[in-house]
Design a protein around this motif. Sequence first.
Motif, PDB file in Angstrom:
ATOM      1  N   VAL A  23      58.805  41.215  22.026  1.00 40.73           N
ATOM      2  CA  VAL A  23      58.149  42.270  21.243  1.00 40.73           C
ATOM      3  C   VAL A  23      57.813  41.464  19.751  1.00 40.73           C
ATOM      4  CG1 VAL A  23      58.884  44.287  22.272  1.00 40.73           C
ATOM      5  CG2 VAL A  23      60.191  43.439  20.421  1.00 40.73           C
ATOM      6  N   SER A  24      58.329  40.265  19.472  1.00 36.33           N
ATOM      7  CA  SER A  24      57.985  39.617  18.219  1.00 36.33           C
ATOM      8  C   SER A  24      56.666  38.744  18.350  1.00 36.33           C
ATOM      9  CB  SER A  24      59.295  38.566  18.165  1.00 36.33           C
ATOM     10  OG  SER A  24      59.093  37.283  18.939  1.00 36.33           O
ATOM     11  N   ILE A  25      56.190  38.698  19.366  1.00 39.11           N
ATOM     12  CA  ILE A  25      54.984  38.228  19.508  1.00 39.11           C
ATOM     13  C   ILE A  25      53.833  39.176  20.278  1.00 39.11           C
ATOM     14  CG2 ILE A  25      53.570  36.254  20.617  1.00 39.11           C
ATOM     15  CD1 ILE A  25      55.326  35.006  18.781  1.00 39.11           C
ATOM     16  N   THR A  26      52.907  39.718  19.363  1.00 37.48           N
ATOM     17  CA  THR A  26      52.031  40.696  19.847  1.00 37.48           C
ATOM     18  C   THR A  26      50.707  40.233  19.270  1.00 37.48           C
ATOM     19  OG1 THR A  26      52.410  41.851  17.937  1.00 37.48           O
ATOM     20  CG2 THR A  26      53.656  42.454  19.970  1.00 37.48           C
ATOM     21  N   GLY A  27      49.740  41.024  19.825  1.00 33.04           N
ATOM     22  CA  GLY A  27      48.222  40.751  19.317  1.00 33.04           C
ATOM     23  C   GLY A  27      47.144  39.658  20.064  1.00 33.04           C
ATOM     24  N   ARG A  28      46.317  39.445  19.441  1.00 31.61           N
ATOM     25  CA  ARG A  28      45.294  38.482  19.773  1.00 31.61           C
ATOM     26  C   ARG A  28      45.523  37.234  19.509  1.00 31.61           C
ATOM     27  NH1 ARG A  28      40.819  41.103  22.822  1.00 31.61           N
ATOM     28  NH2 ARG A  28      40.336  38.985  23.155  1.00 31.61           N
ATOM     29  N   ARG A  29      46.019  37.059  18.299  1.00 31.50           N
ATOM     30  CA  ARG A  29      46.113  35.577  17.806  1.00 31.50           C
ATOM     31  C   ARG A  29      47.614  35.203  17.729  1.00 31.50           C
ATOM     32  NH1 ARG A  29      46.836  33.606  12.300  1.00 31.50           N
ATOM     33  NH2 ARG A  29      45.947  31.359  12.067  1.00 31.50           N
ATOM     34  N   VAL A  30      47.726  34.030  18.588  1.00 34.90           N
ATOM     35  CA  VAL A  30      49.153  33.462  18.613  1.00 34.90           C
ATOM     36  C   VAL A  30      48.934  32.055  18.521  1.00 34.90           C
ATOM     37  CG1 VAL A  30      51.006  33.017  20.464  1.00 34.90           C
ATOM     38  CG2 VAL A  30      49.812  35.219  20.609  1.00 34.90           C
ATOM     39  N   PRO A 123      46.321  23.848  19.932  1.00 37.62           N
ATOM     40  CA  PRO A 123      46.805  24.516  18.665  1.00 37.62           C
ATOM     41  C   PRO A 123      45.977  24.606  17.502  1.00 37.62           C
ATOM     42  CG  PRO A 123      47.862  22.280  19.037  1.00 37.62           C
ATOM     43  CD  PRO A 123      47.060  22.637  20.180  1.00 37.62           C
ATOM     44  N   ASP A 124      44.865  23.810  17.568  1.00 43.74           N
ATOM     45  CA  ASP A 124      43.970  23.740  16.379  1.00 43.74           C
ATOM     46  C   ASP A 124      43.044  24.943  16.515  1.00 43.74           C
ATOM     47  OD1 ASP A 124      45.170  21.497  15.440  1.00 43.74           O
ATOM     48  OD2 ASP A 124      43.674  20.106  16.394  1.00 43.74           O
ATOM     49  N   GLY A 125      42.572  25.181  17.888  1.00 42.40           N
ATOM     50  CA  GLY A 125      41.782  26.303  18.215  1.00 42.40           C
ATOM     51  C   GLY A 125      42.497  27.678  18.167  1.00 42.40           C
ATOM     52  N   ALA A 126      43.771  27.711  18.245  1.00 41.96           N
ATOM     53  CA  ALA A 126      44.725  28.535  18.132  1.00 41.96           C
ATOM     54  C   ALA A 126      44.965  29.138  16.562  1.00 41.96           C
ATOM     55  CB  ALA A 126      46.050  28.405  18.791  1.00 41.96           C
ATOM     56  N   GLU A 127      45.017  28.092  15.883  1.00 40.17           N
ATOM     57  CA  GLU A 127      45.154  28.375  14.435  1.00 40.17           C
ATOM     58  C   GLU A 127      43.964  28.956  13.655  1.00 40.17           C
ATOM     59  OE1 GLU A 127      47.020  28.556  10.741  1.00 40.17           O
ATOM     60  OE2 GLU A 127      47.923  28.061  12.582  1.00 40.17           O
ATOM     61  N   HIS A 128      42.540  28.458  14.288  1.00 34.54           N
ATOM     62  CA  HIS A 128      41.203  28.914  13.574  1.00 34.54           C
ATOM     63  C   HIS A 128      40.686  30.040  14.621  1.00 34.54           C
ATOM     64  CE1 HIS A 128      41.687  25.679  11.117  1.00 34.54           C
ATOM     65  NE2 HIS A 128      41.757  24.553  12.034  1.00 34.54           N
ATOM     66  N   TYR A 129      41.485  30.492  15.452  1.00 32.17           N
ATOM     67  CA  TYR A 129      41.003  31.326  16.589  1.00 32.17           C
ATOM     68  C   TYR A 129      39.485  31.082  16.993  1.00 32.17           C
ATOM     69  CZ  TYR A 129      40.956  36.044  18.923  1.00 32.17           C
ATOM     70  OH  TYR A 129      40.971  36.875  20.019  1.00 32.17           O
ATOM     71  N   THR A 130      39.517  30.029  17.769  1.00 34.06           N
ATOM     72  CA  THR A 130      38.181  29.292  18.278  1.00 34.06           C
ATOM     73  C   THR A 130      38.441  28.853  19.511  1.00 34.06           C
ATOM     74  OG1 THR A 130      38.530  27.103  17.471  1.00 34.06           O
ATOM     75  CG2 THR A 130      37.221  28.488  16.025  1.00 34.06           C
ATOM     76  N   VAL A 323      36.580  38.579  14.788  1.00 31.07           N
ATOM     77  CA  VAL A 323      36.334  37.858  13.649  1.00 31.07           C
ATOM     78  C   VAL A 323      37.722  37.501  12.941  1.00 31.07           C
ATOM     79  CG1 VAL A 323      35.311  37.660  11.414  1.00 31.07           C
ATOM     80  CG2 VAL A 323      34.016  38.424  13.497  1.00 31.07           C
ATOM     81  N   LEU A 324      38.243  36.469  12.553  1.00 27.03           N
ATOM     82  CA  LEU A 324      39.310  36.021  12.046  1.00 27.03           C
ATOM     83  C   LEU A 324      39.309  36.196  10.616  1.00 27.03           C
ATOM     84  CD1 LEU A 324      42.470  35.074  12.437  1.00 27.03           C
ATOM     85  CD2 LEU A 324      41.455  32.696  11.884  1.00 27.03           C
ATOM     86  N   GLU A 325      39.992  37.257   9.845  1.00 23.36           N
ATOM     87  CA  GLU A 325      39.980  37.683   8.404  1.00 23.36           C
ATOM     88  C   GLU A 325      41.534  37.580   8.118  1.00 23.36           C
ATOM     89  OE1 GLU A 325      37.871  41.150   7.728  1.00 23.36           O
ATOM     90  OE2 GLU A 325      35.799  40.443   8.501  1.00 23.36           O
ATOM     91  N   LYS A 326      41.540  36.538   7.068  1.00 22.04           N
ATOM     92  CA  LYS A 326      42.859  36.707   6.333  1.00 22.04           C
ATOM     93  C   LYS A 326      44.110  36.587   7.507  1.00 22.04           C
ATOM     94  CE  LYS A 326      41.254  38.710   2.286  1.00 22.04           C
ATOM     95  NZ  LYS A 326      41.612  40.009   1.431  1.00 22.04           N
ATOM     96  N   LYS A 327      43.808  35.823   8.486  1.00 19.63           N
ATOM     97  CA  LYS A 327      44.892  35.414   9.688  1.00 19.63           C
ATOM     98  C   LYS A 327      45.217  36.714  10.425  1.00 19.63           C
ATOM     99  CE  LYS A 327      47.562  32.125   6.990  1.00 19.63           C
ATOM    100  NZ  LYS A 327      48.810  31.442   6.555  1.00 19.63           N
ATOM    101  N   GLU A 328      43.961  37.638  10.572  1.00 21.33           N
ATOM    102  CA  GLU A 328      44.118  38.728  11.343  1.00 21.33           C
ATOM    103  C   GLU A 328      42.675  38.802  12.096  1.00 21.33           C
ATOM    104  OE1 GLU A 328      44.828  43.638  11.309  1.00 21.33           O
ATOM    105  OE2 GLU A 328      44.949  42.517   9.434  1.00 21.33           O
ATOM    106  N   VAL A 329      42.662  39.146  13.294  1.00 27.14           N
ATOM    107  CA  VAL A 329      41.495  39.392  14.264  1.00 27.14           C
ATOM    108  C   VAL A 329      40.916  40.816  13.886  1.00 27.14           C
ATOM    109  CG1 VAL A 329      40.624  39.295  16.479  1.00 27.14           C
ATOM    110  CG2 VAL A 329      42.403  37.613  15.814  1.00 27.14           C
ATOM    111  N   LYS A 330      39.814  40.701  13.567  1.00 24.75           N
ATOM    112  CA  LYS A 330      39.045  42.141  13.471  1.00 24.75           C
ATOM    113  C   LYS A 330      38.123  42.396  14.433  1.00 24.75           C
ATOM    114  CE  LYS A 330      40.932  42.956   9.249  1.00 24.75           C
ATOM    115  NZ  LYS A 330      41.731  44.073   8.883  1.00 24.75           N
TER     116      LYS A 330
END
Length: 353
Positions: A23-30, A123-130, A323-330
């Motif tokens: 449960v420490s890892i959740t959401g779309r952006r990892v 990991p670069d794509g993961a960081e930038h959510y691409t 869309v990645l906004e302030k490290k959160e996927v909207k």
Amino acid sequence: MTTTNTLIKANIASKIAEEFKDVSITGRRVTLNDLEKVFTKFKNSPKISFKKIGISEENRNIHQITMGSGSKKILIWTQMHGNESTGTKAVIDLLNYIYTSKDDICSKILDNCTIKIIPILNPDGAEHYTRVNAHAIDLNRDAVDIIAKESQLLRTVLEEFCPDFCFNLHDQRTIFGVEGTKNPATISFLAPSEEETRKVTPTRKKTMNVIVAMNSLLQQIIPNHIGRYTDTFYPKATGDNFQKLGYSTILIESGHYKKDYQREKVREFTFISILQGLYHISIAKNYDDYNAYFKIPNNNESFRDILHIHPKKHNEVFQYDEVLEKKEVKFIPNQVFGDISEFFFHKEIVFVR
């Protein structure tokens, strides 16, 4: 040994998935940072070893996890598309299970298999959510030219390890449904083709056999939510080329489940798929039984995200842009146009005067 003899009981599989969910890892952006935080709790495990095997184009670490000591060799990788994280979450849950469990399923897998996992290949794509890497290369279309550092690394591991099976973990869009149903394609499987005629080769037969086992279990848990991804041959795709090289490659596409845009339930179904696949490989005497693969319904493009129903004007349809906004996927609704008569919708909103 038939596929039926190698199935985990559905209630046990579901219980394991729920119990060992991290449960420490959740959401779309990892991201890599998320992953490396999780690694710390496994560092002293006698069952699991970690190794940095390279760096990305932007100098982020790429890791390899090894577990098991058996003769059947399995290679798993996640997030070659940086914005497709469900497989990574499922792998983290798998590590929790392997780290803690002493049950017969875990023992059979570790005794009979040697498993190498590359979590977050991009990991670069993961960081930038691409989808692509830092040089805008789609790693899943770089299996022939092998230009990207990450692609080179995956190929090196493949050739040095020479796995019997590969698991290529992806996410698919919410537009996909299961042919002949009104259900989204929550999980889709593919035994990639090796050439344009889509010939059923010995390598593909082995792949199909494992998929049959995974599908048989999932149909008991989420019936009629499993699709078969198109086996159109893509000359530069990873799975197609690994299959052509003789490595049986299982593609898992994690999709949508009702009200699960964060794909937290879907991670459980992905975990169950992987666990069943590993267990089947670990105890199957052969991989000859594959015909049921063709009974899995096709994926089709039958869904859109939102339908606005209006009393006195045309209805409107929207598809979410991520869309990645302030490290959160909207999830931003974007209106789409055209004939909507053949589509189902994940959400319907009725407007009144």
